[in-house]
Write a protein that holds these residues in place. Structure first.
Motif, PDB file in Angstrom:
ATOM      1  N   TYR A  37      -9.522   4.422   0.014  1.00  0.00           N
ATOM      2  CA  TYR A  37      -7.698   4.963   1.211  1.00  0.00           C
ATOM      3  C   TYR A  37      -7.190   4.353   1.991  1.00  0.00           C
ATOM      4  O   TYR A  37      -7.759   3.337   2.520  1.00  0.00           O
ATOM      5  CB  TYR A  37      -7.909   6.362   0.979  1.00  0.00           C
ATOM      6  CG  TYR A  37      -8.261   7.949   1.351  1.00  0.00           C
ATOM      7  CD1 TYR A  37      -7.713   8.432   0.420  1.00  0.00           C
ATOM      8  CD2 TYR A  37      -9.128   8.052   0.096  1.00  0.00           C
ATOM      9  CE1 TYR A  37      -7.714   9.591  -1.418  1.00  0.00           C
ATOM     10  CE2 TYR A  37      -9.905   9.053  -0.822  1.00  0.00           C
ATOM     11  CZ  TYR A  37      -8.741   9.835  -1.414  1.00  0.00           C
ATOM     12  OH  TYR A  37      -8.565  10.713  -2.031  1.00  0.00           O
ATOM     13  N   SER A  38      -5.623   4.054   1.554  1.00  0.00           N
ATOM     14  CA  SER A  38      -5.180   3.508   2.344  1.00  0.00           C
ATOM     15  C   SER A  38      -3.974   4.428   3.320  1.00  0.00           C
ATOM     16  O   SER A  38      -3.520   5.831   2.803  1.00  0.00           O
ATOM     17  CB  SER A  38      -3.902   2.007   2.193  1.00  0.00           C
ATOM     18  OG  SER A  38      -5.016   1.414   0.902  1.00  0.00           O
ATOM     19  N   ILE A  39      -3.466   3.593   4.760  1.00  0.00           N
ATOM     20  CA  ILE A  39      -2.720   4.792   4.392  1.00  0.00           C
ATOM     21  C   ILE A  39      -1.404   3.885   4.795  1.00  0.00           C
ATOM     22  O   ILE A  39      -0.862   3.514   5.120  1.00  0.00           O
ATOM     23  CB  ILE A  39      -2.642   4.928   6.538  1.00  0.00           C
ATOM     24  CG1 ILE A  39      -1.851   6.496   6.967  1.00  0.00           C
ATOM     25  CG2 ILE A  39      -2.426   3.828   7.464  1.00  0.00           C
ATOM     26  CD1 ILE A  39      -2.086   6.608   8.451  1.00  0.00           C
ATOM     27  N   VAL A  40       0.077   5.048   4.734  1.00  0.00           N
ATOM     28  CA  VAL A  40       1.607   4.575   4.650  1.00  0.00           C
ATOM     29  C   VAL A  40       2.270   4.893   4.828  1.00  0.00           C
ATOM     30  O   VAL A  40       2.865   6.036   5.084  1.00  0.00           O
ATOM     31  CB  VAL A  40       1.965   5.021   2.973  1.00  0.00           C
ATOM     32  CG1 VAL A  40       3.080   3.699   2.148  1.00  0.00           C
ATOM     33  CG2 VAL A  40       0.773   3.959   1.749  1.00  0.00           C
ATOM     34  N   PHE A  41       2.948   4.054   5.982  1.00  0.00           N
ATOM     35  CA  PHE A  41       3.744   4.281   6.940  1.00  0.00           C
ATOM     36  C   PHE A  41       5.612   4.581   6.261  1.00  0.00           C
ATOM     37  O   PHE A  41       5.437   3.091   5.725  1.00  0.00           O
ATOM     38  CB  PHE A  41       4.035   3.595   8.322  1.00  0.00           C
ATOM     39  CG  PHE A  41       2.182   4.258   9.044  1.00  0.00           C
ATOM     40  CD1 PHE A  41       2.443   5.295  10.037  1.00  0.00           C
ATOM     41  CD2 PHE A  41       1.752   3.262   8.934  1.00  0.00           C
ATOM     42  CE1 PHE A  41       1.139   5.422  10.543  1.00  0.00           C
ATOM     43  CE2 PHE A  41       0.435   3.186   9.717  1.00  0.00           C
ATOM     44  CZ  PHE A  41       0.287   4.752  10.539  1.00  0.00           C
ATOM     45  N   LYS A  42       6.417   5.297   6.560  1.00  0.00           N
ATOM     46  CA  LYS A  42       7.491   4.878   5.686  1.00  0.00           C
ATOM     47  C   LYS A  42       8.973   5.344   6.706  1.00  0.00           C
ATOM     48  O   LYS A  42       7.937   6.054   7.594  1.00  0.00           O
ATOM     49  CB  LYS A  42       7.569   5.674   5.242  1.00  0.00           C
ATOM     50  CG  LYS A  42       6.898   5.592   3.830  1.00  0.00           C
ATOM     51  CD  LYS A  42       6.687   6.803   2.662  1.00  0.00           C
ATOM     52  CE  LYS A  42       5.786   6.591   1.756  1.00  0.00           C
ATOM     53  NZ  LYS A  42       5.809   7.867   0.617  1.00  0.00           N
ATOM     54  N   LYS A  43       9.682   4.728   7.223  1.00  0.00           N
ATOM     55  CA  LYS A  43      10.834   5.189   7.930  1.00  0.00           C
ATOM     56  C   LYS A  43      12.497   4.426   7.386  1.00  0.00           C
ATOM     57  O   LYS A  43      11.783   3.491   6.319  1.00  0.00           O
ATOM     58  CB  LYS A  43      11.032   4.547   9.339  1.00  0.00           C
ATOM     59  CG  LYS A  43      10.784   2.690   9.475  1.00  0.00           C
ATOM     60  CD  LYS A  43      10.521   3.367  11.317  1.00  0.00           C
ATOM     61  CE  LYS A  43      10.898   1.512  11.528  1.00  0.00           C
ATOM     62  NZ  LYS A  43      10.876   1.873  12.762  1.00  0.00           N
ATOM     63  N   ARG A  44      12.844   4.020   7.727  1.00  0.00           N
ATOM     64  CA  ARG A  44      14.477   3.934   7.717  1.00  0.00           C
ATOM     65  C   ARG A  44      14.905   2.887   8.792  1.00  0.00           C
ATOM     66  O   ARG A  44      15.228   3.694   9.395  1.00  0.00           O
ATOM     67  CB  ARG A  44      15.536   5.279   6.285  1.00  0.00           C
ATOM     68  CG  ARG A  44      14.948   5.240   5.567  1.00  0.00           C
ATOM     69  CD  ARG A  44      16.112   6.527   4.929  1.00  0.00           C
ATOM     70  NE  ARG A  44      16.079   6.942   4.073  1.00  0.00           N
ATOM     71  CZ  ARG A  44      15.600   6.285   2.293  1.00  0.00           C
ATOM     72  NH1 ARG A  44      16.703   4.671   2.165  1.00  0.00           N
ATOM     73  NH2 ARG A  44      15.583   7.130   1.163  1.00  0.00           N
ATOM     74  N   ILE A  45      15.388   1.807   7.761  1.00  0.00           N
ATOM     75  CA  ILE A  45      16.241   0.989   8.784  1.00  0.00           C
ATOM     76  C   ILE A  45      17.599   0.389   7.941  1.00  0.00           C
ATOM     77  O   ILE A  45      17.358  -0.017   7.376  1.00  0.00           O
ATOM     78  CB  ILE A  45      15.639  -0.306   9.471  1.00  0.00           C
ATOM     79  CG1 ILE A  45      14.502   0.083   9.928  1.00  0.00           C
ATOM     80  CG2 ILE A  45      16.584  -0.977  10.139  1.00  0.00           C
ATOM     81  CD1 ILE A  45      12.839  -1.069  10.665  1.00  0.00           C
ATOM     82  N   ASP A  46      18.713   0.902   9.268  1.00  0.00           N
ATOM     83  CA  ASP A  46      20.373   0.714   8.508  1.00  0.00           C
ATOM     84  C   ASP A  46      19.971   1.148   6.650  1.00  0.00           C
ATOM     85  O   ASP A  46      20.599   0.715   6.004  1.00  0.00           O
ATOM     86  CB  ASP A  46      20.700  -0.735   8.985  1.00  0.00           C
ATOM     87  CG  ASP A  46      20.562  -1.660   9.200  1.00  0.00           C
ATOM     88  OD1 ASP A  46      20.603  -0.362  10.715  1.00  0.00           O
ATOM     89  OD2 ASP A  46      19.771  -1.939   9.955  1.00  0.00           O
ATOM     90  N   GLY A  47      20.043   2.269   6.309  1.00  0.00           N
ATOM     91  CA  GLY A  47      19.518   2.835   4.951  1.00  0.00           C
ATOM     92  C   GLY A  47      18.425   2.229   3.899  1.00  0.00           C
ATOM     93  O   GLY A  47      18.434   3.579   3.125  1.00  0.00           O
ATOM     94  N   LYS A  48      17.963   1.607   4.805  1.00  0.00           N
ATOM     95  CA  LYS A  48      16.953   0.802   3.756  1.00  0.00           C
ATOM     96  C   LYS A  48      15.405   1.205   4.144  1.00  0.00           C
ATOM     97  O   LYS A  48      14.675   1.346   4.780  1.00  0.00           O
ATOM     98  CB  LYS A  48      16.915  -0.453   4.190  1.00  0.00           C
ATOM     99  CG  LYS A  48      18.202  -0.877   3.315  1.00  0.00           C
ATOM    100  CD  LYS A  48      18.221  -2.520   3.843  1.00  0.00           C
ATOM    101  CE  LYS A  48      19.855  -3.356   3.123  1.00  0.00           C
ATOM    102  NZ  LYS A  48      19.312  -4.872   3.236  1.00  0.00           N
TER     103      LYS A  48
END
Length: 99
Positions: free
Chosen positions: A11-22
């Motif tokens: 298993y891997s962990i995936v972090f997600k966020k948006r910077i300037d809509g991307k």
């Protein structure tokens, strides 16, 4: 926010966020085969990220180095056998009046 992804047997962990809509995604291998352990690690790292203790989007941050540093900090210290022998003698001496 973080999610889990299975790659092969691990298993891997995936972090997600948006910077300037991307959308930005960072993936780190957890090195575990079992989903329940991976979920526990996911919850732990989400709490650390939300509290600001870690930043997985920082290019200098590395999950394995972070885990190794935590292990080193939590590593038990070992006491010499001479010290233990002295403690044992003191204990027996203090309890010599009992049967």
């Amino acid at each position: 926010m973080a999610s889990l992804k299975k790659r092969g047997n691990y298993y891997s962990i995936v972090f997600k966020k948006r910077i300037d809509g991307k959308p930005i995604r960072k993936t780190y291998a957890l090195g575990v085969k079992y989903k329940d352990i991976a979920r526990d690690k996911q919850r732990e790292y989400e709490k650390l990220y939300q509290s600001g203790e870690i930043d997985p989007f920082d290019p200098a941050w590395n999950l394995k180095e972070y885990e190794e540093a935590q292990e080193e900090a939590n590593k038990p210290t070992y006491v010499s056998s001479y010290f233990i022998q002295d403690l044992k003698e003191q204990f027996l001496k203090s309890k010599s009046h009992t049967s």
